[in-house]
Design a protein around this motif. Structure first.
Motif, PDB file in Angstrom:
ATOM      1  N   PHE A  45       3.494   9.467   2.156  1.00 31.46           N
ATOM      2  CA  PHE A  45       4.150  10.120   0.899  1.00 31.46           C
ATOM      3  C   PHE A  45       5.185   9.371   0.432  1.00 31.46           C
ATOM      4  CE2 PHE A  45       2.950  12.519   4.636  1.00 31.46           C
ATOM      5  CZ  PHE A  45       2.588  13.697   4.231  1.00 31.46           C
ATOM      6  N   ARG A  46       4.834   9.292  -1.177  1.00 27.86           N
ATOM      7  CA  ARG A  46       5.578   8.567  -1.784  1.00 27.86           C
ATOM      8  C   ARG A  46       6.033   9.484  -3.122  1.00 27.86           C
ATOM      9  NH1 ARG A  46       3.299   2.139  -1.618  1.00 27.86           N
ATOM     10  NH2 ARG A  46       3.250   2.323   0.497  1.00 27.86           N
ATOM     11  N   HIS A  47       7.352   9.437  -3.595  1.00 30.03           N
ATOM     12  CA  HIS A  47       7.731  10.368  -4.602  1.00 30.03           C
ATOM     13  C   HIS A  47       7.605   9.552  -5.896  1.00 30.03           C
ATOM     14  CE1 HIS A  47      10.068  13.403  -7.350  1.00 30.03           C
ATOM     15  NE2 HIS A  47       9.774  13.948  -6.313  1.00 30.03           N
ATOM     16  N   GLU A  48       6.320   9.035  -6.435  1.00 30.34           N
ATOM     17  CA  GLU A  48       6.066   8.327  -7.561  1.00 30.34           C
ATOM     18  C   GLU A  48       5.730   9.287  -8.525  1.00 30.34           C
ATOM     19  OE1 GLU A  48       4.299   4.220  -7.023  1.00 30.34           O
ATOM     20  OE2 GLU A  48       3.521   5.263  -5.499  1.00 30.34           O
ATOM     21  N   ARG A  49       5.503   8.698  -9.750  1.00 26.95           N
ATOM     22  CA  ARG A  49       5.100   9.772 -10.917  1.00 26.95           C
ATOM     23  C   ARG A  49       3.678   9.907 -10.813  1.00 26.95           C
ATOM     24  NH1 ARG A  49       4.012   8.604 -15.763  1.00 26.95           N
ATOM     25  NH2 ARG A  49       4.545   6.383 -15.846  1.00 26.95           N
ATOM     26  N   ARG A  96      -2.661   7.457  -8.587  1.00 27.17           N
ATOM     27  CA  ARG A  96      -1.205   7.447  -7.837  1.00 27.17           C
ATOM     28  C   ARG A  96      -0.759   8.883  -7.664  1.00 27.17           C
ATOM     29  NH1 ARG A  96       3.315   4.035 -11.229  1.00 27.17           N
ATOM     30  NH2 ARG A  96       3.579   5.970 -12.285  1.00 27.17           N
ATOM     31  N   TYR A  97      -0.589   9.168  -6.278  1.00 25.04           N
ATOM     32  CA  TYR A  97      -0.295  10.270  -6.016  1.00 25.04           C
ATOM     33  C   TYR A  97       1.076  10.593  -5.103  1.00 25.04           C
ATOM     34  CZ  TYR A  97      -5.073  10.239  -7.214  1.00 25.04           C
ATOM     35  OH  TYR A  97      -6.191   9.870  -8.112  1.00 25.04           O
ATOM     36  N   ARG A  98       1.518  11.619  -4.679  1.00 21.09           N
ATOM     37  CA  ARG A  98       2.578  11.728  -3.779  1.00 21.09           C
ATOM     38  C   ARG A  98       2.370  11.851  -2.461  1.00 21.09           C
ATOM     39  NH1 ARG A  98       6.967  15.154  -7.970  1.00 21.09           N
ATOM     40  NH2 ARG A  98       7.197  13.319  -9.293  1.00 21.09           N
ATOM     41  N   VAL A 135      -4.621  -1.420   9.359  1.00 20.51           N
ATOM     42  CA  VAL A 135      -4.756  -2.074  10.525  1.00 20.51           C
ATOM     43  C   VAL A 135      -3.595  -2.942  10.782  1.00 20.51           C
ATOM     44  CG1 VAL A 135      -7.195  -2.454   9.851  1.00 20.51           C
ATOM     45  CG2 VAL A 135      -5.839  -4.379   9.944  1.00 20.51           C
ATOM     46  N   GLU A 136      -3.343  -3.167  12.028  1.00 20.87           N
ATOM     47  CA  GLU A 136      -1.974  -3.939  12.343  1.00 20.87           C
ATOM     48  C   GLU A 136      -2.416  -4.704  13.638  1.00 20.87           C
ATOM     49  OE1 GLU A 136       0.156  -3.353  10.114  1.00 20.87           O
ATOM     50  OE2 GLU A 136       0.112  -1.270   9.386  1.00 20.87           O
ATOM     51  N   ALA A 137      -2.333  -6.098  13.588  1.00 21.88           N
ATOM     52  CA  ALA A 137      -2.490  -6.758  14.850  1.00 21.88           C
ATOM     53  C   ALA A 137      -1.314  -7.594  15.244  1.00 21.88           C
ATOM     54  CB  ALA A 137      -3.512  -7.947  14.408  1.00 21.88           C
ATOM     55  N   PRO A 177       6.343   6.824   4.054  1.00 24.24           N
ATOM     56  CA  PRO A 177       5.813   6.074   2.985  1.00 24.24           C
ATOM     57  C   PRO A 177       4.748   5.063   3.185  1.00 24.24           C
ATOM     58  CG  PRO A 177       7.879   5.115   3.303  1.00 24.24           C
ATOM     59  CD  PRO A 177       7.434   6.268   4.253  1.00 24.24           C
ATOM     60  N   GLU A 178       4.698   4.724   4.347  1.00 20.37           N
ATOM     61  CA  GLU A 178       3.538   3.596   4.865  1.00 20.37           C
ATOM     62  C   GLU A 178       3.430   3.832   6.330  1.00 20.37           C
ATOM     63  OE1 GLU A 178       4.301  -0.034   5.745  1.00 20.37           O
ATOM     64  OE2 GLU A 178       5.895   1.084   6.775  1.00 20.37           O
ATOM     65  N   GLY A 179       2.318   3.122   6.805  1.00 21.47           N
ATOM     66  CA  GLY A 179       2.359   3.223   8.302  1.00 21.47           C
ATOM     67  C   GLY A 179       2.823   1.965   9.290  1.00 21.47           C
ATOM     68  N   THR A 180       3.170   0.844   8.635  1.00 21.76           N
ATOM     69  CA  THR A 180       3.358   0.000   9.492  1.00 21.76           C
ATOM     70  C   THR A 180       4.564  -0.010  10.370  1.00 21.76           C
ATOM     71  OG1 THR A 180       2.461  -1.773   7.727  1.00 21.76           O
ATOM     72  CG2 THR A 180       3.736  -2.867   9.295  1.00 21.76           C
ATOM     73  N   ALA A 181       5.743   0.484   9.548  1.00 19.60           N
ATOM     74  CA  ALA A 181       7.032   0.714  10.214  1.00 19.60           C
ATOM     75  C   ALA A 181       6.760   1.678  11.482  1.00 19.60           C
ATOM     76  CB  ALA A 181       8.026   1.253   9.324  1.00 19.60           C
ATOM     77  N   TYR A 232       9.104  -6.704   4.525  1.00 20.83           N
ATOM     78  CA  TYR A 232       8.982  -7.041   5.761  1.00 20.83           C
ATOM     79  C   TYR A 232       8.072  -8.255   5.782  1.00 20.83           C
ATOM     80  CZ  TYR A 232       5.366  -3.342   5.688  1.00 20.83           C
ATOM     81  OH  TYR A 232       4.417  -2.395   5.505  1.00 20.83           O
ATOM     82  N   TYR A 233       7.547  -8.792   4.802  1.00 22.34           N
ATOM     83  CA  TYR A 233       6.356  -9.523   4.724  1.00 22.34           C
ATOM     84  C   TYR A 233       6.882 -11.151   4.724  1.00 22.34           C
ATOM     85  CZ  TYR A 233       3.098  -6.153   3.477  1.00 22.34           C
ATOM     86  OH  TYR A 233       2.201  -5.087   3.538  1.00 22.34           O
ATOM     87  N   GLY A 234       6.308 -12.096   5.316  1.00 23.95           N
ATOM     88  CA  GLY A 234       6.676 -13.518   5.320  1.00 23.95           C
ATOM     89  C   GLY A 234       5.306 -14.059   5.389  1.00 23.95           C
TER      90      GLY A 234
HETATM   91  P1  HAM Z   1       1.262  -0.794   0.060  1.00 27.58           P
HETATM   92  O1  HAM Z   1       0.753  -2.106  -0.863  1.00 27.58           O
HETATM   93  O2  HAM Z   1       2.689  -0.158  -0.201  1.00 27.58           O
HETATM   94  O3  HAM Z   1       1.230  -1.638   1.360  1.00 27.58           O
HETATM   95  O4  HAM Z   1       0.017   0.316   0.048  1.00 27.58           O
HETATM   96  C1  HAM Z   1      -1.215  -0.041   0.179  1.00 27.58           C
HETATM   97  C2  HAM Z   1      -2.376   0.698  -0.395  1.00 27.58           C
HETATM   98  O5  HAM Z   1      -1.946   2.157  -0.599  1.00 27.58           O
HETATM   99  C3  HAM Z   1      -2.198   0.265  -1.917  1.00 27.58           C
HETATM  100  O6  HAM Z   1      -2.738  -0.805  -2.149  1.00 27.58           O
HETATM  101  C4  HAM Z   1      -2.868   1.485  -2.594  1.00 27.58           C
HETATM  102  O7  HAM Z   1      -4.354   1.480  -2.708  1.00 27.58           O
HETATM  103  C5  HAM Z   1      -2.300   2.798  -1.716  1.00 27.58           C
HETATM  104  N1  HAM Z   1      -1.323   3.302  -2.418  1.00 27.58           N
HETATM  105  C6  HAM Z   1      -0.007   3.119  -2.362  1.00 27.58           C
HETATM  106  N2  HAM Z   1       0.728   3.968  -2.911  1.00 27.58           N
HETATM  107  C7  HAM Z   1      -0.015   4.835  -3.388  1.00 27.58           C
HETATM  108  C8  HAM Z   1      -0.134   6.122  -4.295  1.00 27.58           C
HETATM  109  N3  HAM Z   1       1.210   6.410  -4.627  1.00 27.58           N
HETATM  110  N4  HAM Z   1      -0.992   6.842  -4.306  1.00 27.58           N
HETATM  111  C9  HAM Z   1      -2.402   6.438  -4.195  1.00 27.58           C
HETATM  112  N5  HAM Z   1      -2.668   5.196  -3.486  1.00 27.58           N
HETATM  113  C10 HAM Z   1      -1.236   4.574  -3.129  1.00 27.58           C
HETATM  114  C11 HAM Z   1       1.523  -0.728   2.611  1.00 27.58           C
HETATM  115  O8  HAM Z   1       1.715   0.388   2.529  1.00 27.58           O
HETATM  116  C12 HAM Z   1       1.603  -1.736   3.881  1.00 27.58           C
HETATM  117  N6  HAM Z   1       2.088  -0.645   4.774  1.00 27.58           N
HETATM  118  C13 HAM Z   1       0.371  -2.340   4.205  1.00 27.58           C
HETATM  119  C14 HAM Z   1       0.412  -3.448   5.329  1.00 27.58           C
HETATM  120  C15 HAM Z   1      -0.172  -2.693   6.586  1.00 27.58           C
HETATM  121  N7  HAM Z   1       0.980  -4.330   5.379  1.00 27.58           N
HETATM  122  C16 HAM Z   1       0.862  -4.643   6.550  1.00 27.58           C
HETATM  123  N8  HAM Z   1       0.275  -3.844   7.542  1.00 27.58           N
END
Ligand code: HAM
Length: 427
Positions: free
Chosen positions: A112-116, A121-123, A130-132, A82-86, A265-267
């Protein structure tokens, strides 16, 4: 007739007219990453489900409601990321890249996220992230934020013009825990008046109640005790230094004490680039510091900070503000072939490409139809090859964009002639 199979809801085809916008953004991104010496990393689209529950957090919407989770043939639970950091942290630990080292990574790819599904906003959606790793000092928060600002600027998006940087600190985990208790004490008497999601969050993730868009809930949280009063000293100092650093670079921001982010995970530092031009999906880029995550996933104590930018939302904003970043190079030469000269055309076209030119070949139908397609393709020249030209080892070159007469050239003059007259940049 058999029924058509349709695309899944929330999964989009990015057709060439749109893909050229994507390419424009990615080209700018890769240049900006080079300027800050962030190196590319490519990670799997699927990971063990546990990776996300232990990082993004079991009780977050992303993990609780939005993951595409499967059992594979061995009955292992895996999820589309659902995201890239993990995944980035997992890979860093797996390959020993984080221990006592500094790393700067960037990635681009689908999440990929199962959102409406709705506009923005897409699935399946694409992020540039970027990650440092390995750097605790506030200058790295500043660097990462400055990188995001430069990337947006490179795309023609400036703070102030429909876009703003929102900034907050959520302090140490101890400070958050103490504050959470205070917040729950305050909210509990209003529980029945909160919206349904917020009622659920009261026990699982009360800080996220600040994200609610429901008016009565917002009224209630507006009066809640402020986190700033619970912020720990070291986080306060860190935040002051981040703000000073941004001020020194002339990066404008708006302090938003309600900014909490939807991942566990944020702080300390958190930030979002938001716009009022895209309706409800107004966050185009978001991130922050996550110093505890590496150890939480089995690595050492490795401080980290990063962000991800949503490509679709960024492109929606670029279009709304009429900033054209398309990278859509047109052919420089469009070959029209007649009288069975197709094989010669292919050979000549390859020799032009060897010389670095962009070339498209036709050869089907009448010359008029081929020239019409040459025009539509936006080519600079049509190169017309008929039987008599081929016999004489010549070709007719006709300018399509600029004025000028068609001229007959020998094959061995063609490349030098074109090189003299065309801009030979690879775009
Ligand atoms: P996030 O806020 O969940 O953070 O997603 C980052 C960005 O991805 C959002 O601001 C938005 O632009 C886009 N996004 C999220 N969900 C959707 C969706 N369903 N459809 C279209 N665009 C979407 C993260 O994912 C963290 N991993 C960011 C991060 C990296 N923090 C630290 N390192």
């Amino acid at each position: 007739m058999s029924q058509r199979v349709r695309a899944l809801r929330g999964f989009n085809d990015i057709l060439p007219d749109d893909a050229v916008w994507w390419r424009g953004v990615l080209d700018h991104a890769s240049r900006v990453m080079d300027q800050y010496a962030y190196r590319p990393i490519h990670l799997p689209l699927m990971e063990a489900t546990e990776l996300f529950s232990r990082s993004v957090g079991e009780t977050t919407d992303i993990v609780a409601k939005e993951m595409f989770t499967f059992l594979d043939r061995e009955k292992t639970s895996m999820s589309l990321r659902p995201e890239g950091t993990a995944g980035c942290v997992r890979a860093g630990i797996d390959h020993g890249l984080l221990h006592n080292q500094q790393q700067r990574f960037w990635y681009a790819g689908p999440m990929f996220r199962h959102e409406r599904p709705q506009a923005g906003r897409y699935r399946q959606f694409e992020q540039i992230g970027v990650e440092a790793f390995g750097m605790a000092q506030p200058e790295i928060d500043v660097e990462v934020i400055a990188l995001s600002a430069r990337l947006l600027r490179a795309l023609g998006l400036q703070s102030g013009e429909g876009l703003q940087l929102e900034l907050n600190t959520i302090g140490s985990s101890e400070a958050r825990a103490a504050y959470r208790d205070k917040l729950v004490d305050y909210l509990r008497p209003f529980a029945a008046e909160l919206d349904e999601d917020s009622q659920r969050r009261l026990d699982s993730n009360p800080l996220r109640i600040f994200d609610s868009k429901v008016p009565r809930t917002r009224e209630i949280v507006a009066e809640a005790p402020a986190f700033a009063d619970h912020l720990d000293g070291p986080s306060r100092e860190h935040f002051e230094a981040v703000k000073d650093g941004l001020d020194a670079l002339g990066i404008a921001y708006v302090l938003n004490p309600r900014l909490v982010r939807g991942l566990d995970y944020y702080g300390r530092t958190v930030f979002e680039w938001t716009t009022d031009r895209l309706g409800a999906q107004g966050t185009i880029c978001a991130g922050g510091r996550y110093d505890a995550l590496v150890s939480q996933l089995g690595g050492g104590e490795v401080p980290a900070v990063g962000f991800a930018l949503g490509l679709e939302r960024t492109i929606l904003l670029l279009k709304a503000l009429e900033r054209d970043v398309r990278r859509d190079p047109k052919p420089q030469v469009y070959f029209c072939s007649l009288d069975g000269t197709g094989a010669v055309m292919s050979r000549l076209a390859e020799s032009l490409r060897d010389a670095g030119l962009r070339v498209q070949c036709d050869g089907s139908g009448k010359l008029k139809a081929q020239l019409k397609r040459a025009d539509q393709a936006g080519a600079a020249y049509a190169a017309i090859l008929g039987g008599s030209e081929a016999q004489a080892r010549q070709i007719q070159l006709k300018p399509l964009q600029a004025d000028g007469e068609a001229q007959m050239l020998d094959w061995d003059q063609l490349i030098t002639h074109l090189q003299d007259t065309l801009d030979r940049r690879p775009d």
